[in-house]
Design a protein around this motif. Structure first.
Motif, PDB file in Angstrom:
ATOM      1  N   LYS A   7      59.165  11.202  13.629  1.00  0.00           N
ATOM      2  CA  LYS A   7      58.855  10.037  13.659  1.00  0.00           C
ATOM      3  C   LYS A   7      59.634   8.920  13.438  1.00  0.00           C
ATOM      4  N   GLU A   8      60.814   9.046  12.883  1.00  0.00           N
ATOM      5  CA  GLU A   8      61.880   7.942  12.830  1.00  0.00           C
ATOM      6  C   GLU A   8      62.516   7.900  14.274  1.00  0.00           C
ATOM      7  N   TYR A   9      62.333   8.810  15.024  1.00  0.00           N
ATOM      8  CA  TYR A   9      63.041   8.665  16.345  1.00  0.00           C
ATOM      9  C   TYR A   9      61.963   7.807  17.328  1.00  0.00           C
ATOM     10  N   PHE A  10      60.827   8.005  16.909  1.00  0.00           N
ATOM     11  CA  PHE A  10      59.932   7.221  17.898  1.00  0.00           C
ATOM     12  C   PHE A  10      59.541   6.035  17.252  1.00  0.00           C
ATOM     13  N   SER A  11      60.096   5.576  16.173  1.00  0.00           N
ATOM     14  CA  SER A  11      60.109   4.265  15.465  1.00  0.00           C
ATOM     15  C   SER A  11      61.301   3.642  15.857  1.00  0.00           C
ATOM     16  N   TRP A  12      62.443   4.305  16.215  1.00  0.00           N
ATOM     17  CA  TRP A  12      63.480   3.738  16.666  1.00  0.00           C
ATOM     18  C   TRP A  12      63.438   3.479  18.212  1.00  0.00           C
ATOM     19  N   LEU A  13      62.694   4.306  18.831  1.00  0.00           N
ATOM     20  CA  LEU A  13      62.720   3.926  20.275  1.00  0.00           C
ATOM     21  C   LEU A  13      61.681   2.642  20.394  1.00  0.00           C
ATOM     22  N   TYR A  14      60.765   2.706  19.693  1.00  0.00           N
ATOM     23  CA  TYR A  14      59.904   1.622  19.739  1.00  0.00           C
ATOM     24  C   TYR A  14      60.436   0.202  19.362  1.00  0.00           C
ATOM     25  N   TYR A  15      61.272   0.127  18.467  1.00  0.00           N
ATOM     26  CA  TYR A  15      62.144  -0.862  18.071  1.00  0.00           C
ATOM     27  C   TYR A  15      63.196  -1.500  19.100  1.00  0.00           C
ATOM     28  N   GLN A  16      63.696  -0.383  19.817  1.00  0.00           N
ATOM     29  CA  GLN A  16      64.592  -0.536  21.050  1.00  0.00           C
ATOM     30  C   GLN A  16      63.822  -1.173  22.023  1.00  0.00           C
ATOM     31  N   TYR A  17      62.731  -0.889  22.185  1.00  0.00           N
ATOM     32  CA  TYR A  17      61.693  -1.433  23.139  1.00  0.00           C
ATOM     33  C   TYR A  17      61.521  -2.858  22.835  1.00  0.00           C
ATOM     34  N   GLN A  18      61.230  -3.080  21.555  1.00  0.00           N
ATOM     35  CA  GLN A  18      61.015  -4.556  21.167  1.00  0.00           C
ATOM     36  C   GLN A  18      62.151  -5.410  21.300  1.00  0.00           C
ATOM     37  N   ILE A  19      63.402  -4.998  20.866  1.00  0.00           N
ATOM     38  CA  ILE A  19      64.556  -5.779  21.070  1.00  0.00           C
ATOM     39  C   ILE A  19      64.903  -5.968  22.603  1.00  0.00           C
ATOM     40  N   ILE A  20      64.912  -5.077  23.354  1.00  0.00           N
ATOM     41  CA  ILE A  20      65.227  -4.961  24.688  1.00  0.00           C
ATOM     42  C   ILE A  20      64.367  -6.096  25.547  1.00  0.00           C
ATOM     43  N   SER A  21      62.867  -5.870  25.215  1.00  0.00           N
ATOM     44  CA  SER A  21      61.936  -6.739  26.172  1.00  0.00           C
ATOM     45  C   SER A  21      61.873  -8.036  25.386  1.00  0.00           C
ATOM     46  N   CYS A  22      62.411  -8.375  24.416  1.00  0.00           N
ATOM     47  CA  CYS A  22      62.225  -9.575  23.418  1.00  0.00           C
ATOM     48  C   CYS A  22      60.879  -9.799  22.819  1.00  0.00           C
ATOM     49  N   ALA A  24      59.877  -8.604  20.063  1.00  0.00           N
ATOM     50  CA  ALA A  24      59.959  -9.121  18.662  1.00  0.00           C
ATOM     51  C   ALA A  24      59.751 -10.648  18.057  1.00  0.00           C
ATOM     52  N   VAL A  25      60.217 -11.460  19.205  1.00  0.00           N
ATOM     53  CA  VAL A  25      59.972 -12.842  18.768  1.00  0.00           C
ATOM     54  C   VAL A  25      58.541 -13.500  19.473  1.00  0.00           C
ATOM     55  N   LEU A  26      57.831 -12.580  20.090  1.00  0.00           N
ATOM     56  CA  LEU A  26      56.662 -13.105  20.551  1.00  0.00           C
ATOM     57  C   LEU A  26      55.527 -13.242  19.548  1.00  0.00           C
ATOM     58  N   GLU A  27      54.631 -13.876  19.611  1.00  0.00           N
ATOM     59  CA  GLU A  27      53.415 -13.798  18.659  1.00  0.00           C
ATOM     60  C   GLU A  27      52.527 -12.647  19.084  1.00  0.00           C
ATOM     61  N   PRO A  28      51.619 -12.392  18.144  1.00  0.00           N
ATOM     62  CA  PRO A  28      51.029 -11.052  18.230  1.00  0.00           C
ATOM     63  C   PRO A  28      49.809 -11.125  19.563  1.00  0.00           C
ATOM     64  N   TRP A  29      49.205 -12.100  19.947  1.00  0.00           N
ATOM     65  CA  TRP A  29      48.619 -12.411  21.031  1.00  0.00           C
ATOM     66  C   TRP A  29      49.471 -12.345  22.400  1.00  0.00           C
ATOM     67  N   GLU A  30      50.573 -12.874  22.293  1.00  0.00           N
ATOM     68  CA  GLU A  30      51.501 -12.865  23.404  1.00  0.00           C
ATOM     69  C   GLU A  30      52.224 -11.410  23.643  1.00  0.00           C
ATOM     70  N   ARG A  31      52.466 -10.703  22.577  1.00  0.00           N
ATOM     71  CA  ARG A  31      52.995  -9.257  22.673  1.00  0.00           C
ATOM     72  C   ARG A  31      51.739  -8.481  23.188  1.00  0.00           C
ATOM     73  N   SER A  32      50.467  -8.596  22.865  1.00  0.00           N
ATOM     74  CA  SER A  32      49.549  -7.765  23.419  1.00  0.00           C
ATOM     75  C   SER A  32      49.447  -8.022  24.881  1.00  0.00           C
ATOM     76  N   MET A  33      49.376  -9.179  25.340  1.00  0.00           N
ATOM     77  CA  MET A  33      49.465  -9.577  26.719  1.00  0.00           C
ATOM     78  C   MET A  33      50.526  -9.096  27.536  1.00  0.00           C
ATOM     79  N   PHE A  34      51.651  -9.194  26.978  1.00  0.00           N
ATOM     80  CA  PHE A  34      52.860  -8.563  27.616  1.00  0.00           C
ATOM     81  C   PHE A  34      52.956  -7.345  27.524  1.00  0.00           C
ATOM     82  N   ASN A  35      52.392  -6.438  26.750  1.00  0.00           N
ATOM     83  CA  ASN A  35      52.098  -5.048  26.639  1.00  0.00           C
ATOM     84  C   ASN A  35      51.047  -4.632  27.687  1.00  0.00           C
TER      85      ASN A  35
END
Length: 76
Positions: A7-22, A24-35
């Motif tokens: 679980k910690e490893y997948f959490s770390w991977l998700y955190y890396q994805y958010q940092i690399i794709s930026c 983390a700085v998007l609003e929730p609706w922008e993040r859902s559209m991007f994803n």
């Protein structure tokens, strides 16, 4: 491996994805559209690879088998 470590490893991977794709700085609706757009593009690439790569491999095999002089006895 225990469940907590996985679980910690997948959490770390998700955190890396958010940092690399930026994300983390998007609003929730922008993040859902991007994803959603990213997932759609990924699904289209996987589908295209599933449909067209076997065809290209078969055509390449036929091309190189004619060049090398290998003739298959299997008829189409």
């Amino acid at each position: 491996m225990d469940f907590r470590r996985v679980k910690e490893y997948f959490s770390w991977l998700y955190y890396q994805y958010q940092i690399i794709s930026c994300c983390a700085v998007l609003e929730p609706w922008e993040r859902s559209m991007f994803n959603t757009i990213l997932l759609t593009i990924f699904a289209m690439v996987v589908y295209t690879a599933y449909v067209f790569i076997p065809i290209h491999i078969r055509l390449a095999w036929e091309f190189f088998s004619k060049i090398c002089g290998y003739h298959s006895t299997v008829s189409n």
